[in-house]
Design an enzyme around this catalytic site. Structure first.
Site, PDB file in Angstrom:
ATOM      1  N   PHE A 240       0.866  -1.179   0.000  1.00 53.92           N
ATOM      2  CA  PHE A 240       0.000   0.000   0.000  1.00 53.92           C
ATOM      3  C   PHE A 240       0.898   1.222   0.000  1.00 53.92           C
ATOM      4  CE2 PHE A 240      -2.730   3.277   1.622  1.00 53.92           C
ATOM      5  CZ  PHE A 240      -4.035   2.911   1.294  1.00 53.92           C
ATOM      6  N   GLY A 253      -6.815   6.989   3.148  1.00 53.42           N
ATOM      7  CA  GLY A 253      -8.070   6.515   3.713  1.00 53.42           C
ATOM      8  C   GLY A 253      -9.098   6.210   2.646  1.00 53.42           C
ATOM      9  N   GLU A 275      -0.777  -7.611   5.557  1.00 53.56           N
ATOM     10  CA  GLU A 275       0.526  -8.245   5.756  1.00 53.56           C
ATOM     11  C   GLU A 275       1.478  -7.309   6.485  1.00 53.56           C
ATOM     12  OE1 GLU A 275       4.161 -10.247   3.099  1.00 53.56           O
ATOM     13  OE2 GLU A 275       2.416  -9.368   2.121  1.00 53.56           O
TER      14      GLU A 275
END
Length: 448
Positions: A240, A253, A275
């Site tokens: 991410f 967000g 993860e």
């Protein structure tokens, strides 16, 4: 050896998104370069080294430019091959100024970016208000909550697209954008293209000018599907990244919430896991998951109306809610404990005690293998230390003063129940545990 011949690979590197709008095309530095240049992040053999990575903001075609004032030709030590090391991680179609025609080719790429279109299916769009550069810092909160129409001239429009390896052209595109994971995610590595269970959500800004639209890359996330017996699956959020020009503006967000909403709608998916999340991502996830549970008429209101928020919890009901919300056990426990804290009567000593027992028992069972390696007194000390850190973090997140829960003085609620009184109950509650499929925590800092 002159220090001037050694350069820090991270501070020597500058990235620029060429064509990115509204002042987001300014150079920025990576967070990490050790996957490319080694753990020490040091490049030897050059004075005044500069590594410039210009990236077309839509297609992400990169142009690499390595410059320096001097090269240590007199040394017998090995001089680092700056371009040779980084090109191992760049997409095959990267351009380099070591080629005389590269600059001209890159200019052509940037012009062609006007025709670039995101790959995959659009799954969400949202808007933010345009902000003057001088007001940007003070306007972050309003940016995050803007609900302007996409047709409003003061609106900036953002879109999220879902892609897989089957999306035409996406493999080539992913080979360009995956470099950002190495540069901004600690411990990241490239994923294998022959693993078919991957899917991706990519965030762009859409700009409309003179009846034409262009799209500009901002960040992305990758997810992996695990099969679960007998006929369901778990989705693991693996990588991410939101690039620095777009951070602290609510875009992370928005991307996370879009992914969560997409996953929750899938009937055969049991939960969304993450993860090895960083502390920054934990805060982002906590805030968004908590906001969802606190939405009017949502989980928190329902649980409060049914008197389900006080410890000890109705485990069957709470587990049914977890499955409905599709959050992993550890994450569900954390946000649930935050909601409980918001509804905790700190003047009720029994409520406080039961809440503390619940949180400690959860910490204990999730970290039993690590704690059992310690002496009993060390176990109790580490458990108390972690509990205090967790509750302080919760208090900061939800705006609750937790001093009375932690006060060790004679009048503090936290002093009413000593470790000896709680020990058996904490470990007894630890017999039942959730398996998250990821094995034990990797480090003590992750105890909570």
């Amino acid at each position: 050896m002159k220090d001037s011949w050694s350069s820090n690979s991270t501070t020597s590197t500058a990235i620029r998104l060429v064509g990115s709008p509204y002042g987001t095309d300014s150079p920025f530095q990576p967070t990490f370069t050790y996957p490319i240049y080694g753990e020490a992040e040091t490049i030897y053999g050059y004075e005044g080294l500069a590594i410039k990575l210009s990236v077309a903001s839509g297609s992400l075609v990169p142009l690499l430019e390595v410059t320096y004032r001097a090269k240590n030709e007199a040394t017998t030590a090995e001089i680092d091959d700056v371009e040779g090391k980084i090109k191992e991680f760049l997409a095959p179609d990267f351009l380099s100024t070591s080629s005389p025609s590269a600059m001209e080719e890159f200019e052509t790429v940037v012009k062609a970016d006007k025709e670039f279109r995101p790959l995959g299916d659009k799954v969400h769009s949202y808007t933010r208000g345009k902000v003057d550069k001088g007001k940007a810092k003070s306007s972050t909160a309003s940016l995050a909550s803007s609900t302007l129409s996409a047709s409003d001239p003061n609106a900036r429009v953002f879109e999220i697209y879902r892609s897989t390896w089957h999306t035409p052209g996406f493999r080539e595109y992913h080979r360009r954008m995956q470099l950002f994971t190495l540069l901004f995610i600690e411990g990241a590595s490239y994923i294998q293209e022959d693993e078919t269970n991957w899917e991706f959500f990519t965030l762009y800004e859409k700009v409309s000018r003179d009846d034409k639209q262009t799209w500009h890359f901002m960040g992305y996330t990758s997810l992996y599907k695990f099969w679960c017996w007998p006929d369901s699956s778990r989705i693991r959020l693996s990588q991410f990244v939101i690039l620095p020009p777009f951070q602290k503006q609510g875009h992370g967000g928005a991307l996370y919430t879009t992914v969560y909403d997409q996953i929750r709608e899938r009937a055969n998916v049991t939960e969304l896991t993450v993860e090895d999340p960083s502390e920054d991502f934990d805060r982002l996830r906590d805030g968004n998951d908590l906001r969802r549970l606190l939405a009017p008429g949502g989980f928190a209101d329902s649980a409060k109306a049914q008197n389900k928020l006080h410890a000890p919890l109705d485990k069957e009901w709470i587990e049914s809610q977890r499955l409905q919300h599709k959050l992993a056990p550890r994450q569900w426990s954390r946000v649930l404990e935050m909601v409980q804290l918001m509804n905790l009567d700190t003047t009720d000593h029994e409520q406080v005690k039961q809440y503390r027992l619940q949180v400690k028992a959860r910490i204990y069972r999730q970290n039993k293998d690590i704690l059992m390696q310690l002496e009993k007194q060390q176990q109790r000390s580490k458990l108390q230390e972690t509990f205090e850190g967790v509750v302080e973090e919760y208090g900061d997140m939800v705006g609750v003063d937790v001093e009375d829960l932690l006060d060790d003085g004679p009048s503090g609620t936290g002093a009413l129940y000593g470790a000896d009184e709680e020990e058996d109950q904490e470990q007894g509650q630890g017999d039942r545990h959730y398996s998250n499929g990821n094995g034990p925590p990797r480090k003590m800092a992750r105890l909570a």
